[in-house]
Design a protein around this motif. Structure first.
Motif, PDB file in Angstrom:
ATOM      1  N   SER A  46       7.602 -39.265 -30.871  1.00  0.00           N
ATOM      2  CA  SER A  46       7.819 -38.404 -32.195  1.00  0.00           C
ATOM      3  C   SER A  46       8.061 -37.184 -31.993  1.00  0.00           C
ATOM      4  N   LEU A  47       8.925 -36.581 -32.805  1.00  0.00           N
ATOM      5  CA  LEU A  47       9.387 -35.175 -32.746  1.00  0.00           C
ATOM      6  C   LEU A  47       8.766 -34.534 -34.096  1.00  0.00           C
ATOM      7  N   THR A  48       9.004 -35.263 -35.154  1.00  0.00           N
ATOM      8  CA  THR A  48       8.443 -34.644 -36.384  1.00  0.00           C
ATOM      9  C   THR A  48       8.252 -35.793 -37.314  1.00  0.00           C
ATOM     10  N   ILE A  49       7.441 -35.436 -38.515  1.00  0.00           N
ATOM     11  CA  ILE A  49       7.080 -36.345 -39.500  1.00  0.00           C
ATOM     12  C   ILE A  49       7.295 -35.805 -40.879  1.00  0.00           C
ATOM     13  N   MET A  50       8.066 -35.808 -41.716  1.00  0.00           N
ATOM     14  CA  MET A  50       8.084 -35.412 -42.978  1.00  0.00           C
ATOM     15  C   MET A  50       7.739 -36.060 -44.142  1.00  0.00           C
ATOM     16  N   THR A  51       6.877 -35.644 -45.030  1.00  0.00           N
ATOM     17  CA  THR A  51       6.843 -36.497 -46.204  1.00  0.00           C
ATOM     18  C   THR A  51       7.627 -35.920 -47.320  1.00  0.00           C
ATOM     19  N   PHE A  52       7.650 -36.541 -48.445  1.00  0.00           N
ATOM     20  CA  PHE A  52       8.303 -36.245 -49.577  1.00  0.00           C
ATOM     21  C   PHE A  52       8.450 -35.025 -50.042  1.00  0.00           C
ATOM     22  N   SER A  53       7.235 -34.400 -49.744  1.00  0.00           N
ATOM     23  CA  SER A  53       6.865 -32.944 -50.278  1.00  0.00           C
ATOM     24  C   SER A  53       7.487 -31.459 -49.424  1.00  0.00           C
ATOM     25  N   GLU A  54       7.836 -32.107 -48.205  1.00  0.00           N
ATOM     26  CA  GLU A  54       8.285 -31.272 -47.074  1.00  0.00           C
ATOM     27  C   GLU A  54       9.770 -31.210 -46.901  1.00  0.00           C
ATOM     28  N   ASN A  55      10.217 -30.013 -46.723  1.00  0.00           N
ATOM     29  CA  ASN A  55      11.669 -29.890 -46.520  1.00  0.00           C
ATOM     30  C   ASN A  55      12.148 -29.272 -45.216  1.00  0.00           C
ATOM     31  N   THR A  56      11.193 -28.833 -44.404  1.00  0.00           N
ATOM     32  CA  THR A  56      11.384 -28.493 -43.056  1.00  0.00           C
ATOM     33  C   THR A  56      10.279 -28.568 -42.182  1.00  0.00           C
ATOM     34  N   LYS A  57      10.473 -29.085 -40.892  1.00  0.00           N
ATOM     35  CA  LYS A  57       9.241 -29.002 -39.905  1.00  0.00           C
ATOM     36  C   LYS A  57       9.871 -28.765 -38.582  1.00  0.00           C
ATOM     37  N   SER A  58       9.116 -28.029 -37.738  1.00  0.00           N
ATOM     38  CA  SER A  58       9.567 -27.547 -36.471  1.00  0.00           C
ATOM     39  C   SER A  58       8.583 -28.030 -35.434  1.00  0.00           C
ATOM     40  N   ASN A  59       9.289 -28.322 -34.294  1.00  0.00           N
ATOM     41  CA  ASN A  59       8.391 -28.747 -32.996  1.00  0.00           C
ATOM     42  C   ASN A  59       9.125 -28.156 -32.009  1.00  0.00           C
ATOM     43  N   GLY A  60       8.653 -26.856 -31.624  1.00  0.00           N
ATOM     44  CA  GLY A  60       9.458 -26.023 -30.443  1.00  0.00           C
ATOM     45  C   GLY A  60      10.769 -25.867 -30.961  1.00  0.00           C
ATOM     46  N   ARG A  61      11.672 -26.105 -30.105  1.00  0.00           N
ATOM     47  CA  ARG A  61      13.253 -25.999 -30.453  1.00  0.00           C
ATOM     48  C   ARG A  61      13.642 -27.081 -31.344  1.00  0.00           C
ATOM     49  N   TYR A  62      12.941 -27.929 -31.855  1.00  0.00           N
ATOM     50  CA  TYR A  62      13.529 -29.122 -32.768  1.00  0.00           C
ATOM     51  C   TYR A  62      12.825 -28.738 -34.118  1.00  0.00           C
ATOM     52  N   THR A  63      14.010 -28.446 -35.177  1.00  0.00           N
ATOM     53  CA  THR A  63      13.746 -28.312 -36.520  1.00  0.00           C
ATOM     54  C   THR A  63      14.354 -29.311 -37.315  1.00  0.00           C
ATOM     55  N   ALA A  64      13.399 -30.159 -38.215  1.00  0.00           N
ATOM     56  CA  ALA A  64      14.160 -31.147 -39.088  1.00  0.00           C
ATOM     57  C   ALA A  64      13.965 -30.752 -40.485  1.00  0.00           C
ATOM     58  N   THR A  65      15.095 -30.897 -41.210  1.00  0.00           N
ATOM     59  CA  THR A  65      14.999 -30.618 -42.477  1.00  0.00           C
ATOM     60  C   THR A  65      15.067 -32.091 -43.451  1.00  0.00           C
ATOM     61  N   LEU A  66      14.793 -32.021 -44.383  1.00  0.00           N
ATOM     62  CA  LEU A  66      14.738 -33.145 -45.594  1.00  0.00           C
ATOM     63  C   LEU A  66      15.080 -32.726 -46.684  1.00  0.00           C
ATOM     64  N   ASP A  67      16.207 -33.424 -47.527  1.00  0.00           N
ATOM     65  CA  ASP A  67      16.363 -33.369 -48.769  1.00  0.00           C
ATOM     66  C   ASP A  67      16.077 -34.504 -49.404  1.00  0.00           C
ATOM     67  N   ALA A  68      14.993 -34.801 -50.070  1.00  0.00           N
ATOM     68  CA  ALA A  68      14.614 -36.320 -50.674  1.00  0.00           C
ATOM     69  C   ALA A  68      15.495 -36.358 -51.813  1.00  0.00           C
ATOM     70  N   ASP A  69      16.198 -35.330 -52.653  1.00  0.00           N
ATOM     71  CA  ASP A  69      16.994 -35.758 -53.614  1.00  0.00           C
ATOM     72  C   ASP A  69      18.272 -36.291 -53.303  1.00  0.00           C
ATOM     73  N   THR A  70      18.907 -35.917 -52.094  1.00  0.00           N
ATOM     74  CA  THR A  70      20.086 -36.359 -51.503  1.00  0.00           C
ATOM     75  C   THR A  70      19.918 -37.314 -50.559  1.00  0.00           C
ATOM     76  N   LYS A  71      18.705 -37.681 -50.151  1.00  0.00           N
ATOM     77  CA  LYS A  71      18.487 -38.605 -49.134  1.00  0.00           C
ATOM     78  C   LYS A  71      19.008 -38.102 -47.840  1.00  0.00           C
ATOM     79  N   GLN A  72      18.685 -37.073 -47.497  1.00  0.00           N
ATOM     80  CA  GLN A  72      19.477 -36.630 -46.189  1.00  0.00           C
ATOM     81  C   GLN A  72      18.516 -35.689 -45.435  1.00  0.00           C
ATOM     82  N   SER A  73      18.791 -36.074 -43.998  1.00  0.00           N
ATOM     83  CA  SER A  73      17.853 -35.294 -43.136  1.00  0.00           C
ATOM     84  C   SER A  73      18.695 -34.837 -41.691  1.00  0.00           C
TER      85      SER A  73
END
Lengths: 113, 114
Positions: A46-73
């Motif tokens: 696992s690198l990152t886990i994001m719930t509905f209310s989170e739109n970004t999460k970082s783990n070192g050099r990895y950064t994940a984004t989430l747009d739950a409205d458009t269902k894209q990450s």
């Protein structure tokens, strides 16, 4: 039908460069979205886990984004290293147990000198 | 966190035989699962291993083909029975701890059926 689509299928970049991997999903209802790294011959980690209310999460050099409205990450890798060469899998979870996980087919990243 | 080990790491088996894969977790976990990953494909859930009772199988997987045991909170086995070349795949054990969303995976067992 719940689906997770990832792009690109594969990617080759030079060491030190940045890259962004994409994930689109149709899973509904939605609980959380995870990014995993799977080295060849290994299980996913696992690198990152994001719930509905989170739109970004970082783990070192990895950064994940989430747009739950458009269902894209997206998963952004900064200053890539040879050790980043792996498959990156996007996994979307509906509320409930692991039987509610939908896996993408992954993006195979190769970092070269 | 949880560290998961699997044995064997790989095997080459003949058609018609069976192979039992062992999964050991270094701490007590609430749920254990078995997945299959075919070449170039994503992970597919085979079943949830239930402690002390029959596993819960996903659509397309049956107990006669993939019998599963889970005698305690840290150990499970998956048997691939009467193997055919179509069973050639990576089999992964996975576990959930507590109420966390975090799901841990073992290193996988690479099975080749000839």
């Amino acid at each position: 039908k719940n689906q997770v689509e990832q792009s690109p299928q594969s990617l080759i970049i030079l060491e030190g460069k940045n890259c962004t991997l994409q994930c689109n999903y149709t899973v509904s209802p939605f609980s959380n979205l995870r990014w995993y790294k799977q080295d060849t011959g290994r299980g996913p980690v696992s690198l990152t886990i994001m719930t509905f209310s989170e739109n970004t999460k970082s783990n070192g050099r990895y950064t994940a984004t989430l747009d739950a409205d458009t269902k894209q990450s997206s998963l952004h890798i900064t200053a890539s290293q040879l050790s980043d060469s792996a498959s990156y899998i996007c996994v979307v979870s509906a509320p409930g147990t692991a039987s509610k996980l939908t896996f993408g087919t992954g993006t195979r990243l190769q970092v070269t000198l | 966190s949880a560290v998961i080990s699997q044995k064997p790491s790989r095997d080459i088996c003949q058609r018609g035989t069976s192979l039992t894969i062992q999964c050991q977790v270094d701490s007590q976990v609430t749920m254990m699962f078995w997945y299959r990953q075919q070449p170039g494909q994503s992970l597919t859930l085979i079943a949830t291993a239930n402690q002390g009772s029959e596993a819960t199988y996903e659509s397309g997987f049956v107990i006669d083909k993939f019998p599963i045991s889970r005698p305690n909170l840290t150990f499970s086995t998956l048997t691939v029975s009467n193997m055919s070349p179509e069973d050639s795949s990576i089999y992964l054990c996975s576990a959930l701890t507590g109420n966390s969303y975090e799901q841990y995976f073992g290193p996988g067992t690479r099975l080749t059926v000839t």
